[in-house]
Write an enzyme that holds these catalytic residues in place. Sequence first.
Site, PDB file in Angstrom:
ATOM      1  N   LYS A  34     -16.959  -0.526  -0.728  1.00 27.24           N
ATOM      2  CA  LYS A  34     -16.031  -1.470  -0.276  1.00 27.24           C
ATOM      3  C   LYS A  34     -15.044  -0.861   0.834  1.00 27.24           C
ATOM      4  CE  LYS A  34     -12.448  -4.948  -1.455  1.00 27.24           C
ATOM      5  NZ  LYS A  34     -11.648  -5.374  -2.349  1.00 27.24           N
TER       6      LYS A  34
ATOM      7  N   HIS B 247     -12.026  -4.399   5.848  1.00 30.90           N
ATOM      8  CA  HIS B 247     -10.994  -4.506   6.855  1.00 30.90           C
ATOM      9  C   HIS B 247      -9.764  -3.531   6.756  1.00 30.90           C
ATOM     10  CE1 HIS B 247     -10.271  -7.000   3.180  1.00 30.90           C
ATOM     11  NE2 HIS B 247      -9.008  -7.251   3.714  1.00 30.90           N
TER      12      HIS B 247
ATOM     13  N   ARG C  62       3.307  -4.572  -4.471  1.00 35.39           N
ATOM     14  CA  ARG C  62       3.304  -4.431  -5.914  1.00 35.39           C
ATOM     15  C   ARG C  62       1.909  -4.810  -6.525  1.00 35.39           C
ATOM     16  NH1 ARG C  62       8.527  -6.472  -5.250  1.00 35.39           N
ATOM     17  NH2 ARG C  62       9.960  -5.061  -5.936  1.00 35.39           N
ATOM     18  N   ASN C  63       1.066  -5.233  -5.547  1.00 35.61           N
ATOM     19  CA  ASN C  63      -0.443  -5.548  -5.969  1.00 35.61           C
ATOM     20  C   ASN C  63      -1.259  -4.319  -6.201  1.00 35.61           C
ATOM     21  OD1 ASN C  63      -3.251  -6.028  -5.413  1.00 35.61           O
ATOM     22  ND2 ASN C  63      -2.527  -7.849  -4.316  1.00 35.61           N
TER      23      ASN C  63
ATOM     24  N   ASP D 130      -0.602  -6.800   6.111  1.00 37.13           N
ATOM     25  CA  ASP D 130      -0.946  -8.097   5.510  1.00 37.13           C
ATOM     26  C   ASP D 130      -2.403  -8.621   6.010  1.00 37.13           C
ATOM     27  OD1 ASP D 130       0.028 -10.501   4.431  1.00 37.13           O
ATOM     28  OD2 ASP D 130       0.201 -11.402   6.545  1.00 37.13           O
TER      29      ASP D 130
END
Length: 202
Positions: free
Chosen positions: A179, A184, A12-13, A73
């Site tokens: 970016k 990553h 939900r980010n 993650d």
Amino acid sequence: MPSEKTIVLATRNTGKIAELSAMLAGTGITVMGLCDFPHIGDIPETGATFAENARIKALAVAQATGLTAVADDSGLCVDALAGAPGVLSARYSGLHATDAENNVKLLAALKDVPPEKRTARFACAMAAATPDGRLIETQGFWEGAIAVILQGHGGFGYDPLFLDPETGRTAAQLTPEEKNARSHRGRALAQMVPLLRNVPRG
């Protein structure tokens, strides 16, 4: 529509959803987020590693939605802090910590560490799971250092403190395109996209 594939980003980010959606633009993959599935509650991140947490989230969301789910993650690993905050990056200063609170705590933890010893990296583990339990995994890393003051207003999380050695700017000072090309998450996703194209529908 039949030529497209729908995946669910297990987050939900809004920052992550925006970044990953931009990187998947033009791939023929339609992206949804957990905000599109309000019946799915919080998924406890009980893993001891980034990879374990990504796996847990992807499998749970694939089961709940019946769609291929992609979870990541990621976090910041600071050498002078023995890899902390690591898997606790989002909760570094508390369970419901804000980005600002986490950044304040990180600066305090490094207040006596000289610039040459402030090396760090962002790490990302990404997993895609199908409803029948198939799993594919990738990972990406972004090497850098921790600045002594906050710089820039873009991005989220620790971006205002993470110095990119190639540009001499923090992640928060880079354009989204800059970016994504270095990050990553961008590196993990670049490996994931061709694998997602080969995942059969359903």
